[in-house]
Design an enzyme around this catalytic site. Structure first.
Site: not given
Lengths: 298, 298
Positions: B64, B60
């Site tokens: 991060d 996704h």
């Protein structure tokens, strides 16, 4: 004033060296110069709070100097950063920051920020404590170097004041502002009871071949931070990739009344990066090789 | 087959944990799952050559998990990467990769690559050695988990072959393909002289709340890698930020015939991240807490 090196690698990171970045901490300011990939983690390891960064200065848009920007902005956002981040960079910075944020604004909030593009040499910021200058460098793409100039400060000679019995209050305020005072019917000149302390100057020569602007950045620096990707043995590489050598960085310092030279942006080709330091030392004595997390107090 | 964890942090990196990424190395493939900021440096520290990465899988587009992509692509480009990088990700990946490259293509070359968006559950890649499946997860934005399925292999029983004196050559080739052979007027069934070795299965549950698709990813895994941001104590945070807890990850493993569970994506809120491990152990015994540079051989 304290400088903290966060990344000292050239192009590709190594086990020891992260991508380019350093912080200059001065009064309430934490000025971040360049922000290569991994900078937010280096900031945390250095014990600095990401939300304390006040201004970001981008020398140029090569990945090793900028790829930490979106992550740092996201982490500042999730760290209750309540101010506005000022971002200074060369032409193109506005568009690039906007495009980066377009990608990530779909997925998370973007902190308040303002981008200021610098398109000419000289002073681009000034307040009561310091000014900032920028000078164009020559690295194939739009590139600028920076100079931080602390303002001179008048400091009161406390022992003289005590001896004379001058009390705290408006008289000292006058002295601080360089005005003469009268105390117990005697006149004192400001220069008798105070002295001017020179402000510190820090220069940053980012990626570049040698240009006369390197000398403008270096002039009178207490600390000159300079890229130094190669030794003279690799003059051809330095020219090809538009970098300066250790010898050139030392020579710039030598010509410019520099007190201390810190070399950074070291090519990973050198197994022992001290070859960079040794070459520079032959031309300029007070030189060090920066490493990640090195701190210099001025 | 070897799995190398490159980053095991959640959202913000720490001194010990870099942002999300792991590599699954199998035959000539180095499959990189997620690529948080700093991944290229972690790859180098782990002793893997960035140019050896063959495929990148994006779960996704939270920073991060993806902010290391442009830097990795640039470093692969300057490391003589001569192939085409295949990038698989959820809807939006094509546009995001294109926009990232638009920014940096002005300043450096972009390696050859192809983006494949995955929009439905099930198998999205298959060759002679393995297949890959993806399953939608629920993390607020488009998110997918992955499953690597090695194909079963027929292995020749070398000691039996030697005993019978069957020479190297076409007869062994036939056996390898599951065909019966005739040797010195005697017929041998393939199943007598070979055995089927089960292929290994590795699942990756990326950021998500519990969904039934977690079970599909976990089913029959030799190794299940699962995010595990929180302990049950912070169920409220887990729900708010759409993550699973250590207890939930362990329960998924427990229901799904999993051999080994490796927990990753650990919140920095736990000074001692072993609290995550201890909670999971109460539900599923064969569990470890991943750390950066941990290697698991299967």
């Amino acid at each position: 004033m304290e400088i903290t090196f966060l990344g000292t690698a050239c192009m590709q990171p190594t086990k020891e060296r992260s991508h380019s970045a350093f912080i200059l901490s001065f009064e309430a300011e934490n000025l971040l110069f360049d922000c290569g990939e991994g900078t937010q983690r280096q900031i945390k390891i250095a014990g600095i709070k990401p939300a304390k960064i006040t201004k970001l200065f981008i020398s140029h848009w090569h990945g090793d100097h900028v790829l930490g920007i979106p992550g740092l902005m996201q982490t500042m956002g999730s760290s209750q950063f309540a101010k506005k981040l000022l971002i200074y960079g060369p032409e193109g910075t506005k568009e690039n920051i906007k495009k980066l944020n377009e990608i990530f604004a779909k997925y998370s909030d973007i902190i308040e920020h303002e981008v200021i593009e610098i398109s000419k040499d000289g002073t681009f910021f000034e307040n009561d404590s310091f000014s900032l200058e920028a000078y164009k460098l020559d690295h194939g793409i739009e590139t600028i170097g920076f100079k931080f100039i602390e303002k001179d400060k008048r400091r009161i000679n406390v022992s003289k004041i005590k001896k004379l019995g001058i009390p705290e209050g408006p008289l000292l305020g006058k002295l601080q502002n360089g005005k003469n005072i009268k105390f117990k019917d005697k006149e004192y000149k400001a220069d008798e009871l105070t002295k001017i302390v020179d402000g510190k100057i820090v220069g940053y020569i980012a990626d570049t071949v040698y240009t006369s602007n390197c000398l403008k950045i270096a002039e009178d620096c207490d600390l000159l931070i300079s890229e130094s990707s190669f030794t003279s043995e690799h003059n051809d590489k330095a020219e090809q990739y538009k970098h300066i050598t250790a010898e050139q960085a030392a020579s710039i310092a030598n010509q410019s009344n520099v007190l201390k030279l810190a070399l950074t942006h070291v090519s990973q080709r050198y197994k022992d990066s001290n070859v960079i330091l040794e070459e520079a030392k032959q031309t300029f004595q007070n030189v060090i090789l920066a490493h990640d997390f090195l701190k210099i107090k001025l």
